[in-house]
Design a protein around this motif. Structure first.
Motif, PDB file in Angstrom:
ATOM      1  N   ASN A   1       0.793  -1.232   0.000  1.00 50.41           N
ATOM      2  CA  ASN A   1       0.000   0.000   0.000  1.00 50.41           C
ATOM      3  C   ASN A   1       0.826   1.284   0.000  1.00 50.41           C
ATOM      4  O   ASN A   1       0.308   2.336   0.314  1.00 50.41           O
ATOM      5  N   GLN A   2       2.090   1.206  -0.375  1.00 56.64           N
ATOM      6  CA  GLN A   2       2.923   2.400  -0.450  1.00 56.64           C
ATOM      7  C   GLN A   2       3.638   2.432  -1.792  1.00 56.64           C
ATOM      8  O   GLN A   2       4.177   1.425  -2.238  1.00 56.64           O
ATOM      9  N   ARG A   3       3.605   3.625  -2.417  1.00 58.11           N
ATOM     10  CA  ARG A   3       4.270   3.771  -3.712  1.00 58.11           C
ATOM     11  C   ARG A   3       4.585   5.242  -3.936  1.00 58.11           C
ATOM     12  O   ARG A   3       3.709   6.102  -3.782  1.00 58.11           O
ATOM     13  N   ASP A   4       5.814   5.524  -4.268  1.00 54.31           N
ATOM     14  CA  ASP A   4       6.257   6.886  -4.580  1.00 54.31           C
ATOM     15  C   ASP A   4       5.908   7.877  -3.469  1.00 54.31           C
ATOM     16  O   ASP A   4       5.474   9.004  -3.736  1.00 54.31           O
ATOM     17  N   GLY A   5       6.031   7.459  -2.220  1.00 57.15           N
ATOM     18  CA  GLY A   5       5.754   8.339  -1.094  1.00 57.15           C
ATOM     19  C   GLY A   5       4.282   8.503  -0.775  1.00 57.15           C
ATOM     20  O   GLY A   5       3.914   9.252   0.117  1.00 57.15           O
ATOM     21  N   LYS A   6       3.421   7.799  -1.496  1.00 61.35           N
ATOM     22  CA  LYS A   6       1.976   7.881  -1.251  1.00 61.35           C
ATOM     23  C   LYS A   6       1.488   6.586  -0.613  1.00 61.35           C
ATOM     24  O   LYS A   6       2.143   5.550  -0.705  1.00 61.35           O
ATOM     25  N   VAL A   7       0.333   6.679   0.012  1.00 63.67           N
ATOM     26  CA  VAL A   7      -0.251   5.535   0.730  1.00 63.67           C
ATOM     27  C   VAL A   7      -1.622   5.238   0.138  1.00 63.67           C
ATOM     28  O   VAL A   7      -2.427   6.146  -0.083  1.00 63.67           O
ATOM     29  N   LEU A   8      -1.893   3.963  -0.115  1.00 64.62           N
ATOM     30  CA  LEU A   8      -3.200   3.537  -0.613  1.00 64.62           C
ATOM     31  C   LEU A   8      -4.153   3.380   0.568  1.00 64.62           C
ATOM     32  O   LEU A   8      -3.850   2.680   1.538  1.00 64.62           O
ATOM     33  N   THR A   9      -5.305   4.027   0.487  1.00 68.34           N
ATOM     34  CA  THR A   9      -6.290   3.977   1.579  1.00 68.34           C
ATOM     35  C   THR A   9      -7.422   3.016   1.244  1.00 68.34           C
ATOM     36  O   THR A   9      -7.537   2.548   0.110  1.00 68.34           O
ATOM     37  N   ALA A  10      -8.264   2.753   2.213  1.00 62.13           N
ATOM     38  CA  ALA A  10      -9.385   1.831   2.029  1.00 62.13           C
ATOM     39  C   ALA A  10     -10.376   2.322   0.977  1.00 62.13           C
ATOM     40  O   ALA A  10     -11.084   1.531   0.366  1.00 62.13           O
TER      41      ALA A  10
ATOM     42  N   GLY B   1      -8.113  22.978  12.972  1.00 61.52           N
ATOM     43  CA  GLY B   1      -7.774  23.981  11.970  1.00 61.52           C
ATOM     44  C   GLY B   1      -7.153  23.421  10.704  1.00 61.52           C
ATOM     45  O   GLY B   1      -6.913  24.145   9.753  1.00 61.52           O
ATOM     46  N   LYS B   2      -6.889  22.123  10.663  1.00 61.20           N
ATOM     47  CA  LYS B   2      -6.302  21.488   9.476  1.00 61.20           C
ATOM     48  C   LYS B   2      -7.365  20.629   8.802  1.00 61.20           C
ATOM     49  O   LYS B   2      -8.211  20.039   9.463  1.00 61.20           O
ATOM     50  N   THR B   3      -7.308  20.574   7.489  1.00 59.86           N
ATOM     51  CA  THR B   3      -8.309  19.832   6.712  1.00 59.86           C
ATOM     52  C   THR B   3      -7.703  18.536   6.177  1.00 59.86           C
ATOM     53  O   THR B   3      -6.577  18.521   5.679  1.00 59.86           O
ATOM     54  N   TYR B   4      -8.467  17.464   6.298  1.00 62.54           N
ATOM     55  CA  TYR B   4      -8.072  16.137   5.823  1.00 62.54           C
ATOM     56  C   TYR B   4      -9.210  15.567   4.985  1.00 62.54           C
ATOM     57  O   TYR B   4     -10.324  16.079   5.014  1.00 62.54           O
ATOM     58  N   ILE B   5      -8.927  14.469   4.302  1.00 60.24           N
ATOM     59  CA  ILE B   5      -9.972  13.733   3.611  1.00 60.24           C
ATOM     60  C   ILE B   5     -10.195  12.417   4.345  1.00 60.24           C
ATOM     61  O   ILE B   5      -9.240  11.742   4.730  1.00 60.24           O
ATOM     62  N   ALA B   6     -11.457  12.085   4.566  1.00 57.79           N
ATOM     63  CA  ALA B   6     -11.805  10.815   5.217  1.00 57.79           C
ATOM     64  C   ALA B   6     -11.675   9.719   4.159  1.00 57.79           C
ATOM     65  O   ALA B   6     -12.606   9.457   3.403  1.00 57.79           O
ATOM     66  N   ALA B   7     -10.511   9.095   4.086  1.00 61.42           N
ATOM     67  CA  ALA B   7     -10.219   8.150   3.015  1.00 61.42           C
ATOM     68  C   ALA B   7      -9.919   6.746   3.510  1.00 61.42           C
ATOM     69  O   ALA B   7      -9.831   5.827   2.705  1.00 61.42           O
ATOM     70  N   ASP B   8      -9.750   6.563   4.797  1.00 64.78           N
ATOM     71  CA  ASP B   8      -9.354   5.263   5.314  1.00 64.78           C
ATOM     72  C   ASP B   8     -10.329   4.805   6.397  1.00 64.78           C
ATOM     73  O   ASP B   8     -11.082   5.605   6.950  1.00 64.78           O
ATOM     74  N   THR B   9     -10.301   3.519   6.683  1.00 64.45           N
ATOM     75  CA  THR B   9     -11.157   2.943   7.719  1.00 64.45           C
ATOM     76  C   THR B   9     -10.271   2.178   8.701  1.00 64.45           C
ATOM     77  O   THR B   9      -9.062   2.220   8.606  1.00 64.45           O
ATOM     78  N   GLY B  10     -10.902   1.482   9.622  1.00 63.97           N
ATOM     79  CA  GLY B  10     -10.138   0.681  10.572  1.00 63.97           C
ATOM     80  C   GLY B  10     -10.339   1.141  12.006  1.00 63.97           C
ATOM     81  O   GLY B  10      -9.765   0.564  12.918  1.00 63.97           O
ATOM     82  N   VAL B  11     -11.137   2.173  12.202  1.00 71.57           N
ATOM     83  CA  VAL B  11     -11.480   2.608  13.551  1.00 71.57           C
ATOM     84  C   VAL B  11     -12.990   2.464  13.719  1.00 71.57           C
ATOM     85  O   VAL B  11     -13.727   2.415  12.732  1.00 71.57           O
ATOM     86  N   TYR B  12     -13.434   2.411  14.944  1.00 69.17           N
ATOM     87  CA  TYR B  12     -14.857   2.234  15.221  1.00 69.17           C
ATOM     88  C   TYR B  12     -15.343   3.293  16.185  1.00 69.17           C
ATOM     89  O   TYR B  12     -14.629   3.678  17.111  1.00 69.17           O
ATOM     90  N   GLY B  13     -16.554   3.773  15.949  1.00 69.84           N
ATOM     91  CA  GLY B  13     -17.150   4.756  16.842  1.00 69.84           C
ATOM     92  C   GLY B  13     -16.568   6.134  16.625  1.00 69.84           C
ATOM     93  O   GLY B  13     -16.169   6.515  15.528  1.00 69.84           O
ATOM     94  N   TYR B  14     -16.508   6.873  17.701  1.00 70.44           N
ATOM     95  CA  TYR B  14     -16.093   8.278  17.652  1.00 70.44           C
ATOM     96  C   TYR B  14     -14.580   8.414  17.801  1.00 70.44           C
ATOM     97  O   TYR B  14     -14.077   8.978  18.754  1.00 70.44           O
ATOM     98  N   THR B  15     -13.876   7.875  16.817  1.00 69.00           N
ATOM     99  CA  THR B  15     -12.417   7.948  16.771  1.00 69.00           C
ATOM    100  C   THR B  15     -12.009   8.392  15.374  1.00 69.00           C
ATOM    101  O   THR B  15     -12.565   7.917  14.385  1.00 69.00           O
TER     102      THR B  15
END
Length: 139
Positions: free
Chosen positions: A65-74, A102-116
């Motif tokens: 799941n890693q290539r050219d410094g990038k990570v493949l997400t779920a 104050g920082k913006t992310y994209i919700a691209a991965d899974t693997g946590v449950y509930g309010y995490t």
């Protein structure tokens, strides 16, 4: 047998005569007023979550799941470290824009449950991240 029936009839009458009188219903003076309920605005997507950190190098799929410094997400997106978070899709939909501290992310991965919310970071940063509670907003 007839005596038993007469005694039962007398007992019933005695009980019936001791019942309180039924009061008449009060007259209605006016028809009920129908008012419209106020229309609530769409609730803002704002919750308090546990914030943790994770790295892509410590997973069983690190070699894939890693290539050219990038990570493949779920979600199938290739992202840079620090661009994505893992969420529970039942709470925050995948693909949402998540604002955290104050920082913006994209919700691209899974693997946590509930309010995490788990922030994708370097191995060193993830090892020191710990767990904090913070306000999370998503769109």
């Amino acid at each position: 047998m007839a005596i038993v029936l007469w005694v039962m009839l007398l007992a019933f009458l005695a009980w019936f005569l001791t019942l309180p009188e039924v009061e008449d219903e009060p007259e209605r003076t006016a028809d009920p007023v129908m008012t419209e309920a106020p229309v609530a605005e769409e609730p803002e997507n704002l919750i308090v979550c546990d914030i943790t950190g994770y790295c892509a190098c410590c997973t069983p799929y690190a070699h894939m799941n890693q290539r050219d410094g990038k990570v493949l997400t779920a979600s199938g997106l290739w992202v840079n470290i620090g661009e994505a978070v893992a969420v529970d899709p039942d709470i925050i939909p995948l693909g949402s824009t998540v604002t955290l501290g104050g920082k913006t992310y994209i919700a691209a991965d899974t693997g946590v449950y509930g309010y995490t919310v788990d922030v994708l970071m370097s191995h060193e940063d993830a090892a020191h991240a710990g767990v904090v509670k913070a306000l999370v907003k998503w769109e």
